[in-house]
Design a protein around this motif. Structure first.
Motif, mmCIF file in Angstrom:
data_model
loop_
_atom_site.group_PDB
_atom_site.id
_atom_site.type_symbol
_atom_site.label_atom_id
_atom_site.label_comp_id
_atom_site.label_asym_id
_atom_site.label_seq_id
_atom_site.Cartn_x
_atom_site.Cartn_y
_atom_site.Cartn_z
ATOM 1 N N TYR A 40 0.365 4.925 10.108
ATOM 2 C CA TYR A 40 0.311 4.406 8.739
ATOM 3 C C TYR A 40 -0.321 5.416 7.773
ATOM 4 N N PRO A 41 -1.455 6.069 8.143
ATOM 5 C CA PRO A 41 -2.033 7.071 7.228
ATOM 6 C C PRO A 41 -1.076 8.214 6.925
ATOM 7 N N LEU A 42 -0.327 8.696 7.935
ATOM 8 C CA LEU A 42 0.618 9.784 7.684
ATOM 9 C C LEU A 42 1.768 9.318 6.790
ATOM 10 N N THR A 43 2.199 8.087 6.986
ATOM 11 C CA THR A 43 3.248 7.546 6.117
ATOM 12 C C THR A 43 2.779 7.514 4.668
ATOM 13 N N LEU A 44 1.540 7.063 4.460
ATOM 14 C CA LEU A 44 0.969 7.057 3.106
ATOM 15 C C LEU A 44 0.918 8.465 2.533
ATOM 16 N N GLY A 62 0.811 -1.211 0.000
ATOM 17 C CA GLY A 62 0.000 0.000 0.000
ATOM 18 C C GLY A 62 0.842 1.258 0.000
ATOM 19 N N ILE A 63 1.992 1.204 0.656
ATOM 20 C CA ILE A 63 2.888 2.364 0.659
ATOM 21 C C ILE A 63 3.421 2.618 -0.743
ATOM 22 N N VAL A 110 4.476 9.761 1.582
ATOM 23 C CA VAL A 110 4.966 9.077 0.390
ATOM 24 C C VAL A 110 4.205 9.551 -0.854
ATOM 25 N N ALA A 111 2.911 9.833 -0.692
ATOM 26 C CA ALA A 111 2.113 10.342 -1.800
ATOM 27 C C ALA A 111 2.594 11.733 -2.223
ATOM 28 N N VAL A 112 2.947 12.568 -1.249
ATOM 29 C CA VAL A 112 3.489 13.901 -1.559
ATOM 30 C C VAL A 112 4.758 13.769 -2.394
ATOM 31 N N SER A 113 5.618 12.836 -1.996
ATOM 32 C CA SER A 113 6.833 12.590 -2.773
ATOM 33 C C SER A 113 6.491 12.150 -4.192
ATOM 34 N N GLY A 114 5.465 11.293 -4.325
ATOM 35 C CA GLY A 114 5.054 10.822 -5.644
ATOM 36 C C GLY A 114 4.588 11.943 -6.545
ATOM 37 N N LEU A 122 10.040 12.913 5.431
ATOM 38 C CA LEU A 122 9.065 12.950 6.518
ATOM 39 C C LEU A 122 8.407 11.599 6.780
ATOM 40 N N SER A 123 8.537 10.663 5.823
ATOM 41 C CA SER A 123 7.810 9.394 5.941
ATOM 42 C C SER A 123 8.267 8.536 7.115
ATOM 43 N N GLY A 124 9.492 8.750 7.584
ATOM 44 C CA GLY A 124 9.994 7.933 8.678
ATOM 45 C C GLY A 124 9.779 8.525 10.056
ATOM 46 N N LEU A 125 9.179 9.702 10.129
ATOM 47 C CA LEU A 125 9.066 10.383 11.414
ATOM 48 C C LEU A 125 7.864 9.945 12.231
#
Length: 407
Positions: free
Chosen positions: A93-97, A44-45, A100-104, A86-89
């Motif tokens: 799970y929703p914030l990680t998604l 999902g990530i 990662v979406a912002v990076s995409g 920021l994904s590792g901070l």
């Protein structure tokens, strides 16, 4: 600025952006180890980075065809790095998604405009476009090493991953200044009155896009799970996984350079067709052959998938000569994004059965790409300019549609 220097800077900038596409898959083992995510969860990530990028890249391509947006290169580079940093901070799970979406989205915004700029400064050279693509391959290859060095100290150190983005945003500025000077020069000498020549071959472009999708499913599927699969096939823990991912990404640099060179000897469609045919065997070896030979098949798979990488871009641009940005957004973007849509399916099958069973259908994908390339024609392209004046006119012909839209 010389063409060689411009392509070199664009290639390094491309590496600084694509390192964040590789970083998503490289972070998967650390998300599993530190946060106990399942195969489906880490899929999902990857999907979060891929879905927005898949949709956004053609949109940014349409915008690029309407307006020149060179300013978006440094901005999108920063955005791509910031999301991963920021994904590792947060353990959420929703914030990680979300991050990662912002990076995409940042990565999606970068590719169509960078491909347009690369086409202008390279004057349509297959070799130069191959070197531009190599930058992205090297970024992918550096991602597992960079992430491993940083994340070994814990995901809390992930903000350090923004550093390549800062460097890449600075490196593209000299190219943008040179492009601006070229635009002013060609506008002043009156050579920009000609419209770009060519007729769109939409049917061939659709077939090419489907071939790119099948290629993408293989690459993204392997990128997501190869590090975990290597631990099963070779042993050695996370080190074996990091080596496998590095081999998968670094082999792409060899494939891209080889593809540009082969296209100068044979036509692009023939080169891509043979490459996909050989990739079928390479993927089968990756899935079924255990032990050290596993790495050899991973390398062959990477080379086979990347020989047609830059050729996809130039073929797409030649099939849609009046929509270069759109063609770039679809071909260059889809090669590393839409395949992520299949990752959750692969992850779900792996959770229910095994990774080997889940990866086996990937062998079929290059075969489908090969079938599509059997139906594609080699587009006719104009001969390269042989004088400085002709070179300026050829470049301005690419810029004319953008100015017409401004008017």
């Amino acid at each position: 600025m010389s063409r060689k220097k411009s392509i070199t800077l664009l290639s390094v900038g491309h590496a600084c952006v694509d390192i964040y596409q590789g970083a998503v898959a490289s972070l998967v083992p650390f998300f599993v180890a530190e946060r106990a995510y399942s195969y489906a969860a880490v899929s999902g990530i990857v999907l979060a980075a891929s879905v927005l990028s898949s949709v956004a890249q053609p949109v940014f391509g349409l915008l690029t065809d309407r307006w020149a947006m060179p300013w978006i290169l440094p901005v999108s580079t920063i955005l791509g790095g910031l999301g991963i940093a920021l994904s590792g901070l947060s353990g959420s799970y929703p914030l990680t998604l979300l991050f990662v979406a912002v990076s995409g989205v940042g990565v999606a915004a970068y590719h169509p405009e960078s491909a347009r700029v690369a086409r202008l400064v390279s004057e349509g050279s297959h070799t130069a476009m191959g070197w531009f693509s190599v930058g992205g391959n090297l970024g992918f290859a550096a991602a597992p090493l960079m992430v491993t060095v940083v994340a070994t100290g814990g995901l809390r150190l992930s903000p350090l991953l923004v550093l390549p983005a800062l460097a890449g945003s600075v490196l593209c500025l000299p190219v943008l200044r040179a492009l601006h000077a070229l635009q002013k020069k060609t506008a002043s000498d009156g050579s920009g009155s000609r419209a770009a020549a060519g007729v769109d071959d939409k049917a061939s472009f659709v077939k090419l896009s489907l071939a790119v999708v099948f290629r993408s499913i293989v690459f993204v599927g392997l990128s997501t799970f190869i590090s975990l699969y290597a631990q099963q096939r070779v042993g050695g823990g996370t080190t074996a996984g990091t080596v496998a991912l590095f081999v998968l990404y670094s082999g792409g640099a060899v494939g891209s350079v080889l593809g540009g060179s082969l296209a100068n000897r044979w036509d692009r469609v023939t080169v891509a067709r043979w490459s996909y045919l050989l990739t079928i065997v390479a993927v089968a070896g990756t899935v079924f052959i255990p032990g050290p030979a596993f790495y050899a098949f991973v390398a062959l798979t990477s080379i086979g998938l990347y020989v047609p990488f830059s050729l996809h871009v130039t073929l797409g641009q030649d099939y849609l000569p009046t929509r270069v940005g759109t063609a770039s957004g679809v071909t260059l973007g889809l090669t590393v994004s839409i395949g992520g849509l299949a990752s959750p399916l692969i992850g779900g099958i792996a959770d229910a059965t095994s990774l080997r069973t889940a990866l086996t259908p990937l062998i079929l994908m290059p075969f489908l790409s090969w079938l599509l390339f059997r139906t594609l024609p080699e587009p006719t392209t104009p001969k390269p300019a042989t004088t400085a004046r002709q070179s300026r006119e050829s470049t301005e012909a690419e810029l004319a549609p953008v100015r017409n839209h401004h008017r």
